[in-house]
Design a protein around this motif. Structure first.
Motif, PDB file in Angstrom:
ATOM      1  N   LEU A   2     -73.997 -51.448 -18.740  1.00 22.82           N
ATOM      2  CA  LEU A   2     -75.428 -51.135 -19.112  1.00 22.82           C
ATOM      3  C   LEU A   2     -75.333 -49.791 -19.565  1.00 22.82           C
ATOM      4  O   LEU A   2     -74.847 -48.589 -19.131  1.00 22.82           O
ATOM      5  CB  LEU A   2     -76.410 -51.271 -17.960  1.00 22.82           C
ATOM      6  N   HIS A   3     -76.184 -49.338 -20.674  1.00 24.83           N
ATOM      7  CA  HIS A   3     -76.402 -48.213 -21.117  1.00 24.83           C
ATOM      8  C   HIS A   3     -77.966 -47.633 -21.394  1.00 24.83           C
ATOM      9  O   HIS A   3     -78.685 -48.589 -21.552  1.00 24.83           O
ATOM     10  CB  HIS A   3     -75.440 -47.605 -22.132  1.00 24.83           C
ATOM     11  N   TYR A   4     -78.407 -46.519 -21.284  1.00 24.04           N
ATOM     12  CA  TYR A   4     -79.867 -46.047 -21.600  1.00 24.04           C
ATOM     13  C   TYR A   4     -79.703 -44.738 -22.420  1.00 24.04           C
ATOM     14  O   TYR A   4     -79.117 -43.772 -21.712  1.00 24.04           O
ATOM     15  CB  TYR A   4     -80.525 -46.238 -20.517  1.00 24.04           C
ATOM     16  N   ASP A  57     -90.753 -51.754 -17.806  1.00 24.90           N
ATOM     17  CA  ASP A  57     -90.533 -52.333 -18.976  1.00 24.90           C
ATOM     18  C   ASP A  57     -91.839 -53.458 -19.313  1.00 24.90           C
ATOM     19  O   ASP A  57     -92.227 -53.799 -18.412  1.00 24.90           O
ATOM     20  CB  ASP A  57     -89.157 -53.248 -19.006  1.00 24.90           C
ATOM     21  N   LEU A  85     -80.834 -56.065 -14.183  1.00 26.66           N
ATOM     22  CA  LEU A  85     -80.326 -56.657 -15.140  1.00 26.66           C
ATOM     23  C   LEU A  85     -78.798 -57.450 -14.718  1.00 26.66           C
ATOM     24  O   LEU A  85     -78.591 -58.397 -15.397  1.00 26.66           O
ATOM     25  CB  LEU A  85     -79.846 -55.742 -16.441  1.00 26.66           C
ATOM     26  N   GLY A  86     -78.092 -56.896 -14.002  1.00 29.25           N
ATOM     27  CA  GLY A  86     -76.901 -57.491 -13.422  1.00 29.25           C
ATOM     28  C   GLY A  86     -77.105 -58.684 -12.820  1.00 29.25           C
ATOM     29  O   GLY A  86     -76.463 -59.635 -12.972  1.00 29.25           O
ATOM     30  N   GLY A  97     -81.672 -54.141 -22.812  1.00 28.72           N
ATOM     31  CA  GLY A  97     -82.644 -54.082 -21.779  1.00 28.72           C
ATOM     32  C   GLY A  97     -83.123 -55.524 -21.421  1.00 28.72           C
ATOM     33  O   GLY A  97     -83.967 -55.857 -20.482  1.00 28.72           O
ATOM     34  N   LEU A  98     -82.486 -56.579 -21.876  1.00 29.32           N
ATOM     35  CA  LEU A  98     -83.050 -57.960 -21.747  1.00 29.32           C
ATOM     36  C   LEU A  98     -81.586 -58.692 -21.419  1.00 29.32           C
ATOM     37  O   LEU A  98     -80.428 -58.520 -22.151  1.00 29.32           O
ATOM     38  CB  LEU A  98     -83.350 -58.544 -23.047  1.00 29.32           C
ATOM     39  N   ARG A 151     -89.811 -49.680 -23.271  1.00 24.93           N
ATOM     40  CA  ARG A 151     -88.915 -49.780 -22.126  1.00 24.93           C
ATOM     41  C   ARG A 151     -88.603 -48.335 -21.534  1.00 24.93           C
ATOM     42  O   ARG A 151     -88.816 -47.434 -22.073  1.00 24.93           O
ATOM     43  CB  ARG A 151     -87.194 -50.136 -22.759  1.00 24.93           C
ATOM     44  N   GLY A 152     -88.424 -48.548 -20.178  1.00 25.32           N
ATOM     45  CA  GLY A 152     -88.108 -47.396 -19.243  1.00 25.32           C
ATOM     46  C   GLY A 152     -89.532 -46.298 -19.201  1.00 25.32           C
ATOM     47  O   GLY A 152     -89.275 -45.163 -19.075  1.00 25.32           O
ATOM     48  N   GLY A 190     -78.166 -53.387  -9.999  1.00 28.64           N
ATOM     49  CA  GLY A 190     -79.405 -53.389 -10.519  1.00 28.64           C
ATOM     50  C   GLY A 190     -80.135 -54.557 -10.903  1.00 28.64           C
ATOM     51  O   GLY A 190     -79.811 -55.710 -10.605  1.00 28.64           O
ATOM     52  N   ALA A 222     -76.293 -42.880 -22.630  1.00 28.96           N
ATOM     53  CA  ALA A 222     -75.325 -42.771 -21.440  1.00 28.96           C
ATOM     54  C   ALA A 222     -75.087 -44.158 -20.838  1.00 28.96           C
ATOM     55  O   ALA A 222     -75.971 -45.052 -20.695  1.00 28.96           O
ATOM     56  CB  ALA A 222     -75.984 -41.544 -20.642  1.00 28.96           C
ATOM     57  N   PHE A 223     -73.862 -44.209 -19.978  1.00 32.01           N
ATOM     58  CA  PHE A 223     -73.603 -45.469 -19.464  1.00 32.01           C
ATOM     59  C   PHE A 223     -74.114 -45.159 -18.090  1.00 32.01           C
ATOM     60  O   PHE A 223     -74.375 -44.277 -17.497  1.00 32.01           O
ATOM     61  CB  PHE A 223     -72.019 -45.821 -19.394  1.00 32.01           C
ATOM     62  N   ASN A 224     -74.504 -46.435 -17.403  1.00 31.10           N
ATOM     63  CA  ASN A 224     -74.904 -46.325 -16.111  1.00 31.10           C
ATOM     64  C   ASN A 224     -74.053 -46.239 -15.125  1.00 31.10           C
ATOM     65  O   ASN A 224     -73.041 -46.866 -15.060  1.00 31.10           O
ATOM     66  CB  ASN A 224     -75.666 -47.897 -15.728  1.00 31.10           C
ATOM     67  N   GLU A 258     -84.065 -50.676 -14.204  1.00 30.06           N
ATOM     68  CA  GLU A 258     -83.407 -49.641 -13.693  1.00 30.06           C
ATOM     69  C   GLU A 258     -83.913 -48.241 -14.148  1.00 30.06           C
ATOM     70  O   GLU A 258     -83.588 -47.148 -13.734  1.00 30.06           O
ATOM     71  CB  GLU A 258     -81.844 -49.708 -13.780  1.00 30.06           C
ATOM     72  N   TYR A 259     -84.544 -48.213 -15.315  1.00 30.17           N
ATOM     73  CA  TYR A 259     -84.878 -46.832 -15.750  1.00 30.17           C
ATOM     74  C   TYR A 259     -86.523 -46.578 -16.056  1.00 30.17           C
ATOM     75  O   TYR A 259     -86.791 -45.822 -16.454  1.00 30.17           O
ATOM     76  CB  TYR A 259     -84.219 -46.762 -17.298  1.00 30.17           C
TER      77      TYR A 259
END
Ligand SMILES: Cc1cc2nc3c(=O)[nH]c(=O)nc-3n(C[C@H](O)[C@H](O)[C@H](O)COP(=O)(O)OP(=O)(O)OC[C@H]3O[C@@H](n4cnc5c(N)ncnc54)[C@H](O)[C@@H]3O)c2cc1C
Ligand SMILES: Nc1ncnc2c1ncn2[C@@H]1O[C@H](COP(=O)(O)O)[C@@H](O)[C@H]1O
Lengths: 326, 263
Positions: free
Chosen positions: A9-11, B167, A99-100, A71-72, A190-191, A97, A14-16, B163-164
């Motif tokens: 996952l990244h955001y 949403d 999404l995982g 994010g989905l 998102r976020g 997390g 940057a990678f999670n 996680e961030y």
């Protein structure tokens, strides 16, 4: 070949951290069963060659990159399904997390695979991987063995450590035709950060409040206590109270919040759910005030007080002020 | 439109849960109840019906479980569902989470729902994932842990914490949505509703009637074999103080903190 595939996952470029931990775990375990760790990334132009290659340091030898929505879960299931169909990975590992969980479960359905979530340890045994999952409020550990062509392992957050030292990874672009239903969900925003931007990660003392505070104003008791400790003390919260709008998201500890390890963590009106515990269990000293003697938090508190926080917190604040004034 | 709500019978929260050493499965004897998280899913369905932005013609409660699970369905009906479906068969016992999701999807497919709602987690299984599994089998979009649900031009506008941060996601129906406990405050059933629940239609469904491949369910059909249950490494038990005299309690806390140089 017993290769292991990891979703990373990244955001915002940057990678999670938990995903990177999963890559390292996959690399170590794959080596024991004669395979390699490969990563999957899904997103836009911010997934540059340069960024993707850095996954080699955590242990990936190959990075499969697909252009797609971020994010989905379901678009990622489409990508992983495709990659596994072509390359025959035996295991898929996720760093945890939210999404995982969703991707791992969706992938299990898509490929008729077994899935275990909240995994805290993975072992190689007779050329296979087995996963350990704490169950029943962490009072027992259950061991999962997999049957079939693919086994899916969803880690608990902070379960897998990042081990740097690998080389560069090769980046492979994959073109994926997304399922029609994947496109039926679209990210609008998102976020979003709700509430003030407070810092809890740098604090030595955290006074954490939960639903037991009764209402938003209940946090005043926590703030006063933190104030009495002075210096490097801050107030933190559970998801329940953040979702209720009582306290800022930036102060949330747990699976979808921060991971903290202060010298002192003091919980008021917090039950101690697993998703909260994973974010604070490394604290040096854990004190809990809860009126329910059976609250799970007493299972891992160093000092537990069975009582009403409304009675105890104000007096504790006063006593600490007095002690400081000595 | 039709809403199906997934509900599950779980051991009462007050009963200590354990693994039965002879079967290796969760000991499901003792007091049972409707999974508390599922009451939020039923409430969300009721609020959609009452909100009027979508025309909700029917709310159907669906469960897979042993005979006793009928009580969870009756509770769901007392909270507002119009009828219920009970998938039950010896051959389903011991299904893992993927097999359970597959079987539930097979039942749901026969109902062609416009929306499937479920709870964020089951009190005993705690997998958080049935929704994502069911959705993939039904080929529907899905989101879990949703804490706000609004109707916008016939689609759903959903919010959840990931996680961030938070949403916001727009989802076209049909869809599968798991709801978090912050989404609403479930109502209490009226006495009349409790009394009437047993008279509402309850259909028992067999795996064969909905086309479930028996090779993919039950302990033998499951792709995960759980076992080798063992206790985690013991942690030194903490000290517990029962608060009787608060001044005394506070003095003890301060002394404890002081000893560790935390003040
Ligand atoms: C996928 C997922 C992710 C999650 N992520 C997170 C996360 O990041 N962080 C997180 O915290 N949670 C998270 N959760 C939620 C978590 O499971 C719990 O629901 C949450 O932590 C509970 O918060 P709480 O302890 O404040 O509330 P509750 O569980 O409701 O506990 C309140 C406690 O207060 C006590 N109490 C009540 N009144 C008093 C009083 N007067 N005096 C003393 N004690 C009192 C009660 O006995 C009770 O134990 C997540 C859940 C899921 C499914
Ligand atoms: N056997 C079952 N029958 C019907 N619904 C279920 C069953 N197991 C789980 N669910 C639903 O899936 C949700 C999440 O459960 P879990 O993934 O086990 O944490 C629950 O809140 C229920 O709504």
């Amino acid at each position: 070949m017993s290769n292991v595939l990891v979703y990373v996952l990244h955001y915002e470029g940057a990678f999670n951290k938990n995903s990177l931990g999963a890559v390292s775990e996959a690399a170590a375990r794959a080596a024991e069963i004669g395979g390699e760790a490969h990563a999957v990334v899904v997103g836009g132009p911010d997934l540059t060659d340069e960024l993707c290659r850095t996954l080699g340091a955590s242990g990936a030898t190959k990075v499969f990159r697909a252009q797609g929505p971020e994010g989905l879960a379901q678009p990622v299931v489409d990508v992983m399904d495709r990659v596994i169909a072509e390359h025959g990975h035996r295991y898929a590992i996720f760093g945890g997390g939210l999404l995982g969980f969703e991707i791992g479960a969706g992938l299990a359905a898509r490929r008729q695979a077994g899935v275990t979530m909240e995994v805290t340890a993975v072992r190689a045994q007779d050329g296979q991987l087995v996963a350990e999952r704490p169950i029943l409020g962490d009072s027992q550990i259950s061991v999962s063995h997999y049957r079939g062509e693919l086994g899916i392992i969803i880690g608990r957050i902070n379960a897998f450590e990042i081990r740097q030292g690998g080389g560069e990874a090769q980046v492979v672009d994959v073109a994926v035709e997304y399922s029609a239903f994947s496109g039926q969900a679209q990210m609008v925003k998102r976020g979003e950060q709700r509430g003030a931007d407070v810092d809890i990660e740098g604090a030595d003392v955290l006074v954490a409040g939960g639903r037991g505070l009764g209402k938003a104003e209940g946090f005043e008791l926590c703030e006063e206590l933190a104030g009495a400790f002075g210096g490097n003390a801050a107030v933190a919260a559970t998801r329940a109270v953040v979702d209720a709008g009582w306290y800022p998201y930036a102060a949330q500890i747990g699976q979808t919040g921060k991971t903290v390890a202060p010298k002192l963590y003091l919980a008021a009106g917090i039950s101690g759910a697993i998703q909260h515990k994973v974010g604070m269990q490394s604290s040096e000293n854990i004190v809990a005030i809860n009126k329910d003697a059976n609250a799970p938090i007493f299972e891992f508190a160093d000092l537990g007080i069975v009582g009403d926080l409304n009675k105890i917190l104000p007096k504790l604040t006063e006593a600490i002020r007095a002690k400081k004034g000595e | 439109m039709k809403i199906c709500v997934l509900v599950k019978e779980v051991p009462d929260a007050a009963v200590e849960k354990r693994i039965n050493p002879s079967t290796g499965r969760m000991d499901r004897s003792g007091e049972k109840n409707l999974n508390p998280y599922d009451t939020h899913a039923i409430e969300a369905a009721m609020q959609l019906r009452e909100g009027g932005d979508l025309q909700v013609d029917e709310i159907v409660a669906v469960t897979m479980g042993p005979e006793s699970a009928v009580r969870a369905l009756q509770k769901a009906v007392s909270l507002g569902a119009d009828r219920s479906l009970h998938l039950t068969d010896e051959g389903l016992a011991g299904s893992d989470v993927a097999a359970t999701g597959y079987a539930l999807a097979k039942v749901l497919a026969t109902e062609s729902p416009d929306l499937v709602l479920l709870g964020q987690q089951s009190d005993d299984g705690e997998c958080y994932t049935i929704g994502a599994i069911v959705a993939d089998h039904l080929r529907m979009p899905s989101l879990t842990q949703v804490i706000k649900l609004e109707v916008q031009d016939g689609a759903l506008l959903l919010e959840r914490q990931a996680e961030y941060g938070y949403d916001t996601v727009r989802v076209q129906l049909p869809a599968v949505i798991s709801v978090g406990d912050a989404i609403n405050e479930p109502r209490y059933p009226s006495l009349k509703a409790i009394m009437g629940a047993k008279k509402k239609p309850l259909e028992t469904v067999s795996p064969d009637a909905v086309g479930i491949d028996r090779a993919l369910v039950g302990a033998d059909g499951s792709r995960v074999q759980c076992g080798e249950f063992h206790a985690p490494p013991a942690k030194a038990a903490g000290q517990i103080i029962e608060d009787e005299d608060t001044n005394e309690t506070v003095a003890k806390i301060v002394a404890w903190l002081d000893e560790r140089k935390l003040i």
